[in-house]
Design an enzyme around this catalytic site. Structure first.
Site: not given
Ligand code: ATP
Length: 326
Positions: A119, A166, A198, A222, A226
């Site tokens: 981002y 990761k 993941d 982010d 959600d």
């Protein structure tokens, strides 16, 4: 002198839910509110999605209550977070007894890195049909977030957090992230428990009760928040706090929700809970607890907006929260 709150409703349902948050703050404290424009609508009329007056009002305020920005979000909230040096986005996700949640035992907080990663906004089209995005990870930002996370878990009387990464694939960037956060945690006597992001997403969906504080890079934080919203009843319930050296900016995790904007049915509780986080940030702990209790009571007894299975309007739910506070 009254503390000053910058109020930035933005676009879409931000304009419907932020007034409810303001009413709630007004009911529990003596604040001066400074309403400011930002987002698509002001960009359409002035060409600038983030007018200088808004930026200055946010920087001058004791705290900011923000709604959502539409197409111009990257030109509004990201510069505001940068201006405030908001290096962490705190996103609690807790299932309330009154809500028919997918995972009723969820009670966790995601601490999302807020300034860099993918981002950072460094994207280019290097050839026709080929685009790249540069992922930025710095030791400084990683360590700063780790220090915050260590303080945060200590305040909760705990001694561990989950560390999303990761680094088996993004060896250099997430290698640096992992090493930096783990080093700070080791110095502070906190157990940083690394987990591949993941696998973490799957485990969060299946057994969220195993998680408490999750420290995550920007994009992962982010996405995972959600996911957490889905576990506790949806985006209408998730608040957030952007914290940094320049102050605090409080906003619901949701966006402008164009599919329901203008219908008066947006759930205002994510914004009300963001207002409660704002109160806590300013040191008004008792008022923050009152607001959270009022929200819990409304979730238990209604009225509820359609996202939670009810048929009430935004203002009716806001009114019910105010009644509980009265
Ligand atoms: P953004 O990119 O700004 O996040 P988006 O449209 O991708 O915007 P949201 O605005 O967060 O994402 O909306 C995602 C879904 O959740 C939509 O179906 C929306 O109606 C629903 N939603 C989001 N916030 C609320 C809310 N406060 N009340 C009810 N439904 C909501």
């Amino acid at each position: 002198m009254a503390e000053r709150i910058a109020v930035v409703p933005g676009d879409g349902i931000g304009r419907e839910v932020v007034p409810v948050g303001v009413d709630v703050l007004d009911a529990v404290g003596a604040f001066e509110f400074v309403e400011c424009a930002a987002g698509d609508a002001v960009a359409a009329s002035t060409g600038d999605p983030l007018p200088d007056e808004t930026r200055e009002a946010v920087l001058d305020a004791d705290a900011t209550l923000f709604g959502a920005a539409g197409e111009t979000a990257a030109d509004v909230v990201i510069p505001l977070r940068r201006a405030l040096d908001s290096f962490v986005n705190v996103r609690p996700a807790r299932a309330s007894p009154g809500v028919d949640a997918l995972q009723p035992d969820t009670d966790l907080v995601i601490l999302r890195e807020n300034t860099e990663g993918v981002y950072a906004g460094i994207e280019s089209e290097i050839a026709d049909g080929v685009a790249t995005c540069t992922r930025v990870v710095t030791e400084r930002a990683s360590r700063r977030l780790a220090e915050f996370a260590c303080d945060y878990v200590a305040e909760r009387g705990e001694a561990a957090f989950t560390l999303a990464h990761k680094s088996n694939v993004m060896r250099v960037t997430d290698g640096l992230w992992l090493d930096a956060v783990e080093a700070v945690a080791a110095d502070r006597g906190v157990d940083a428990e690394p987990e591949l992001m993941d696998a973490l997403a799957m485990n969060l969906a299946m057994s969220p009760e195993s998680y408490d504080v999750v420290v995550a890079p920007n994009l992962a934080g982010d996405v995972l928040s959600d996911l957490a919203a889905g576990l506790v009843g949806g985006l209408g319930l998730l608040p957030s706090a952007n914290i940094g050296s320049g102050g605090g900016l409080f906003e619901p995790v949701h966006g402008t929700a164009p599919d329901i904007a203008g219908q008066g049915v947006a759930n205002p509780l994510a914004t009300v809970l963001s207002a409660a986080m704002l109160l806590g940030f300013l040191g008004h702990e008792a008022a923050a607890a009152d607001v959270r209790a009022a929200v819990e009571a409304v979730l238990a007894d209604g009225p509820l907006t359609p996202d939670l299975g009810g048929d009430a309007t935004t203002t009716a739910v806001g009114g019910a929260v105010l009644d509980r506070l009265a």
